[in-house]
Design an enzyme around this catalytic site. Structure first.
Site, short mmCIF file in Angstrom:
data_model
loop_
_atom_site.label_atom_id
_atom_site.label_comp_id
_atom_site.label_asym_id
_atom_site.label_seq_id
_atom_site.Cartn_x
_atom_site.Cartn_y
_atom_site.Cartn_z
N ARG A 162 -11.97 -2.06 4.24
CA ARG A 162 -11.56 -3.48 4.20
C ARG A 162 -11.65 -4.10 5.59
O ARG A 162 -11.99 -5.28 5.74
CB ARG A 162 -10.14 -3.61 3.64
CG ARG A 162 -10.07 -3.29 2.14
CD ARG A 162 -8.63 -3.19 1.67
NE ARG A 162 -7.86 -4.39 1.94
CZ ARG A 162 -6.61 -4.39 2.41
NH1 ARG A 162 -5.98 -3.26 2.67
NH2 ARG A 162 -6.00 -5.52 2.62
N ASP A 174 -5.41 4.97 0.83
CA ASP A 174 -5.25 3.82 1.72
C ASP A 174 -6.02 4.05 3.02
O ASP A 174 -6.64 3.12 3.55
CB ASP A 174 -3.77 3.55 2.01
CG ASP A 174 -3.60 2.32 2.91
OD1 ASP A 174 -4.17 1.27 2.56
OD2 ASP A 174 -2.96 2.41 3.96
N SER A 223 -1.98 -1.45 -0.43
CA SER A 223 -2.14 -0.76 0.85
C SER A 223 -0.77 -0.49 1.48
O SER A 223 -0.44 0.64 1.84
CB SER A 223 -3.01 -1.62 1.77
OG SER A 223 -2.95 -1.15 3.09
N LYS A 247 1.63 3.37 1.15
CA LYS A 247 2.05 4.11 2.36
C LYS A 247 3.57 4.24 2.42
O LYS A 247 4.11 5.29 2.71
CB LYS A 247 1.64 3.36 3.63
CG LYS A 247 0.22 3.39 4.01
CD LYS A 247 0.02 2.91 5.44
CE LYS A 247 0.00 1.40 5.61
NZ LYS A 247 -1.14 0.72 5.04
N HIS A 251 7.44 -2.71 7.66
CA HIS A 251 5.99 -2.88 7.76
C HIS A 251 5.70 -4.37 7.89
O HIS A 251 6.34 -5.19 7.24
CB HIS A 251 5.28 -2.30 6.54
CG HIS A 251 3.85 -1.98 6.81
ND1 HIS A 251 3.43 -0.78 7.35
CD2 HIS A 251 2.72 -2.71 6.64
CE1 HIS A 251 2.13 -0.78 7.50
NE2 HIS A 251 1.66 -1.95 7.08
N1 URA Z 1 -0.97 -3.78 6.61
C1 URA Z 1 -1.42 -2.78 5.79
O1 URA Z 1 -1.00 -1.64 5.92
N2 URA Z 1 -2.31 -3.09 4.85
C2 URA Z 1 -2.78 -4.33 4.65
O2 URA Z 1 -3.59 -4.53 3.77
C3 URA Z 1 -2.32 -5.37 5.51
C4 URA Z 1 -1.41 -5.06 6.48
#
Ligand code: URA
Length: 412
Positions: free
Chosen positions: A170, A163, A185, A189, A83
């Site tokens: 956000r 999320d 966040s 995930k 990620h």
């Molecule tokens: N990627 C995400 O999934 N969440 C964030 O807050 C920032 C980047």
């Protein structure tokens, strides 16, 4: 529990208990707590931060807001994912997920997000492929992983729903660049994927949420400690985000560029970072991973993903015709020299305003908008050369983008 009092407590810089955090996340996910209260809470966290105990509690509550993916036959294959904390022109996931899935020892249950603030999102990019469905049920996701080893999906009402909802808020309330909110966040995930190994691509620089390397390291360490606590082998890579990655910014334009990379024709910066991240997760030698790109094996895997998720793979080759902006305008160099700066933050803001991202949660994305052929730092330029091409919905927005991008690119 009185929700305005919880918001007030965080607003005044006090720590919330695990019970209070659970209550907030549960109430928000079920719809009991309205979006305006959660927005105020997110802004309070933005300004006052959270302790590491609060951050862990928030991550856990967001993870437990939904179900997790549990794979049968795991043990034979290792579940891995990556990620990014978000960047401009960052299309690495589109290349990396199918590339990793070429390794038959791995499965890649990738859950990504949409555009966030000035940064683009993997889900929006994938949805520029006609028919592509990112909203998979848990059962369909598991079936697909069993069949082809990889899925590229979003948070759903079942998986990481807290999320999904908070992310949307956000994005449009200037509450993205907050370390605890980013940790919760991303990690909620990723933990829902029941991973063995995770690599985090933490960006710093003008186009990142963390402007300095020190801030990025603090974020990386916070995510790594949550990962460790939850039993996931978590690696962190720190990468600068001062100029856009590759040569395009914008949803369909980035899918086109990712397809070129999947066929072994990617720009060096995109390919290098993809191989670095892949080599962290796979025991396949880097040279072999590169070969899978050059031989088209990774592209074949991407086509399988597109087919499985309802995308029209026969339209991939001419996606630029499917999403063709009404206006295409070249920005030309006024004098000769070497490119010394391409400000990623300005590029992100310009593309957001061209329609690549959202100003309100309900906004529709313009898949055709963006920038292509972006010059890179170090390029030698002659007066009159094209520095980049703007893809815009109309002349007025093309003019504005042209003016803004001419201040973002320096030729000396
Ligand atoms: N990627 C995400 O999934 N969440 C964030 O807050 C920032 C980047």
């Amino acid at each position: 529990m009185h929700i305005p009092s919880l918001i007030e407590k965080k607003r005044d810089g006090k720590d919330l208990t695990e019970l209070e955090i659970n209550k907030l996340v549960k109430g928000f996910t079920s719809g009991e707590i309205p979006r305006y209260q959660m927005s105020a809470f997110a802004m309070a966290v933005y300004f006052k931060g959270m302790s590491s105990d609060e951050t862990t509690a928030l991550t856990r509550a967001m993870l437990e807001s939904g179900k997790s993916l549990h794979f049968s036959g795991k043990g034979k294959r290792i579940a891995v994912d990556k990620h990014s904390t978000g960047g401009i022109g960052d299309k690495v996931s589109l290349v990396l997920a199918p590339l990793l899935a070429c390794d038959t020892n791995l499965i890649v249950p990738m859950i990504s997000g949409r555009g966030l603030g000035i940064t683009g999102g993997t889900l929006d990019k994938l949805e520029s492929i006609p028919g592509f469905n990112v909203n998979l049920s848990k059962e369909n996701a598991l079936r697909q992983i069993e069949a082809i080893g990889v899925v590229m999906m979003g948070q759903t009402v079942d998986i990481a729903p807290a999320d999904k909802k908070l992310y949307e808020l956000r994005d449009v309330t200037a509450t993205v660049a907050s370390e605890p909110l980013i940790v919760a966040s991303i990690m909620s995930k990723k933990l829902a994927e029941s991973l063995d190994k995770l690599v985090l691509d933490v960006k710093f620089g003008s186009g990142a949420f963390m402007k300095t390397e020190t801030q990025a390291r603090s974020l990386g360490e916070a995510m790594q400690s949550v990962g460790k606590l939850m039993g996931v082998e978590t690696h962190v890579k720190y990468n600068p985000m001062d100029q856009p990655l590759g040569q395009t910014v914008g949803n369909a334009l980035e899918v086109n560029e990712a397809i070129a990379a999947l066929k072994g024709e990617g720009h060096a910066d995109l390919v290098d970072i993809t191989l670095d991240l892949a080599a962290t997760l796979s025991s396949t030698p880097r040279q072999k991973l590169r070969q899978w790109l050059c031989e088209g094996k990774a592209y074949e895997k991407f086509l399988e993903v597109v087919d499985y998720q309802g995308g029209k793979s026969d339209q991939l080759e001419d996606l630029s015709q499917v999403h063709k902006a009404r206006v295409q305008r070249d920005l030309r160099a006024e004098h000769s020299g070497v490119v010394t700066n391409v400000d990623a933050q300005v590029a992100g803001q310009v593309t957001l305003e061209l329609g690549c991202g959202r100003q309100q949660a309900e906004d529709r994305i313009d898949f055709s908008a963006g920038l292509s052929g972006i010059s890179k730092i170090g390029d030698t330029i002659q007066a009159g050369d094209t520095l980049l091409t703007i893809h815009a919905p109309d002349d007025t927005s093309a003019d504005t983008a042209c003016r803004q991008m001419s201040t973002a690119i320096r030729v000396e």
